[in-house]
Motif scaffolding. Structure first.
Motif, PDB file in Angstrom:
ATOM      1  N   SER A   1       2.836 -15.873   0.651  1.00  0.00           N
ATOM      2  CA  SER A   1       2.422 -14.507   0.493  1.00  0.00           C
ATOM      3  C   SER A   1       2.273 -14.102  -1.038  1.00  0.00           C
ATOM      4  O   SER A   1       2.814 -14.949  -1.836  1.00  0.00           O
ATOM      5  CB  SER A   1       3.402 -13.504   0.994  1.00  0.00           C
ATOM      6  OG  SER A   1       4.620 -13.606   0.316  1.00  0.00           O
TER       7      SER A   1
ATOM      8  N   GLN B   1       1.658 -10.603  -3.602  1.00  0.00           N
ATOM      9  CA  GLN B   1       1.337  -9.234  -3.882  1.00  0.00           C
ATOM     10  C   GLN B   1       0.910  -9.104  -5.186  1.00  0.00           C
ATOM     11  O   GLN B   1       1.672  -9.354  -6.354  1.00  0.00           O
ATOM     12  CB  GLN B   1       2.873  -8.624  -3.715  1.00  0.00           C
ATOM     13  CG  GLN B   1       3.154  -8.466  -2.226  1.00  0.00           C
ATOM     14  CD  GLN B   1       4.018  -9.772  -1.808  1.00  0.00           C
ATOM     15  OE1 GLN B   1       4.686 -10.432  -2.588  1.00  0.00           O
ATOM     16  NE2 GLN B   1       3.929 -10.227  -0.788  1.00  0.00           N
TER      17      GLN B   1
ATOM     18  N   ASP C   1      -1.243  -6.579  -0.304  1.00  0.00           N
ATOM     19  CA  ASP C   1      -0.206  -7.570   0.077  1.00  0.00           C
ATOM     20  C   ASP C   1      -1.079  -8.640   0.909  1.00  0.00           C
ATOM     21  O   ASP C   1      -1.451  -8.148   1.821  1.00  0.00           O
ATOM     22  CB  ASP C   1       0.691  -6.792   1.048  1.00  0.00           C
ATOM     23  CG  ASP C   1       1.917  -7.876   1.658  1.00  0.00           C
ATOM     24  OD1 ASP C   1       1.791  -8.931   1.162  1.00  0.00           O
ATOM     25  OD2 ASP C   1       2.634  -7.257   2.593  1.00  0.00           O
TER      26      ASP C   1
ATOM     27  N   THR D   1      -1.369 -12.336   2.802  1.00  0.00           N
ATOM     28  CA  THR D   1      -0.540 -13.486   3.379  1.00  0.00           C
ATOM     29  C   THR D   1      -1.415 -14.501   3.658  1.00  0.00           C
ATOM     30  O   THR D   1      -2.688 -14.258   4.120  1.00  0.00           O
ATOM     31  CB  THR D   1       0.155 -13.046   4.619  1.00  0.00           C
ATOM     32  OG1 THR D   1      -0.542 -12.402   5.707  1.00  0.00           O
ATOM     33  CG2 THR D   1       1.155 -11.837   4.169  1.00  0.00           C
TER      34      THR D   1
ATOM     35  N   LYS E   1      -3.536  -3.018   2.261  1.00  0.00           N
ATOM     36  CA  LYS E   1      -3.628  -1.901   1.245  1.00  0.00           C
ATOM     37  C   LYS E   1      -3.615  -0.673   2.074  1.00  0.00           C
ATOM     38  O   LYS E   1      -4.755  -0.277   2.127  1.00  0.00           O
ATOM     39  CB  LYS E   1      -4.490  -1.974   0.090  1.00  0.00           C
ATOM     40  CG  LYS E   1      -3.834  -0.925  -0.981  1.00  0.00           C
ATOM     41  CD  LYS E   1      -4.644  -0.938  -2.188  1.00  0.00           C
ATOM     42  CE  LYS E   1      -4.446  -0.158  -3.303  1.00  0.00           C
ATOM     43  NZ  LYS E   1      -5.171  -0.333  -4.465  1.00  0.00           N
TER      44      LYS E   1
END
Length: 203
Positions: free
Chosen positions: A159, A161, A166, A168, A188
């Protein structure tokens, strides 16, 4: 026109987003994981001629659409082609430092000074394409803000950020060296997108 815009919205984040499964996050990153990520990013720092093909799905929280996607990057120039699965209609976003063009809309091609401004005006998407170009390869965006990283048991990125997104990485293609993402999910709110990559062609 509205259905065209909903499908075209998939071109915007190209690339990304969906709910981030918490089980993907193994640990925040020990020294070995961070060193491996740094090495990957150095190897890919000048990788600017490539093509990915796969399937893209995007949702704005209310409506969802998707199709097959081809993203070709040639230096500073890019081309995204999205094909709807049922109608077979294609949408094409191209551009570079001299501007961007979105073709396939019912009203004809739309142009803008850059892809970000064009998509903001036509699709109401505020998407940082420069950062997405890095994120889709599983690397931090150099022009972005501070990034938070987590890794899986193989010390590959699980992941990331950065800049409010965000992202993954549920699966990796380890046939490439360095490995490249096979699936990229990001979100988002309210936007969510899934990108499943069938093939990478690096030049």
């Amino acid at each position: 026109m509205k259905s065209s815009l909903r499908i075209l919205a998939a071109l915007a984040p190209l690339l990304l987003a969906a709910c981030a499964p918490q089980q993907l996050v193994r640990h925040q990153g020990d020294a070995a994981s961070l060193a491996q990520q740094d090495a990957r990013e150095k190897q890919l720092a000048h990788a600017d001629h490539w093509t990915l093909q796969g399937h893209l799905f995007v949702s704005n929280g209310q409506d969802g659409n998707g199709g097959t996607v081809t993203w070709t990057q040639n230096g500073d120039r890019y081309e995204f082609i999205l094909r709807a699965p049922i109608t077979g209609k294609s949408f094409r976003l191209t551009g570079g430092p001299d501007g961007a063009e979105l073709d396939g809309l019912d009203g004809g091609p739309q142009t803008g000074p850059d892809a970000e401004a064009l998509m903001r005006r036509v699709l109401n998407w505020d998407v940082p394409l420069g950062q997405l170009r890095a994120w889709v390869m599983g690397t931090r965006a150099a022009q972005g803000g501070v990034a938070q990283l987590s890794f899986d048991d193989n010390r590959l990125l699980s992941s990331l950020q950065q800049d409010g997104w965000d992202i993954t990485y549920p699966a990796w293609d380890t046939t490439h060296q360095p490995p490249l993402p096979a699936k990229v999910f990001a979100r988002k709110p309210p936007f969510m997108v899934k990108l499943s990559i069938q093939s990478w062609t690096m030049q």
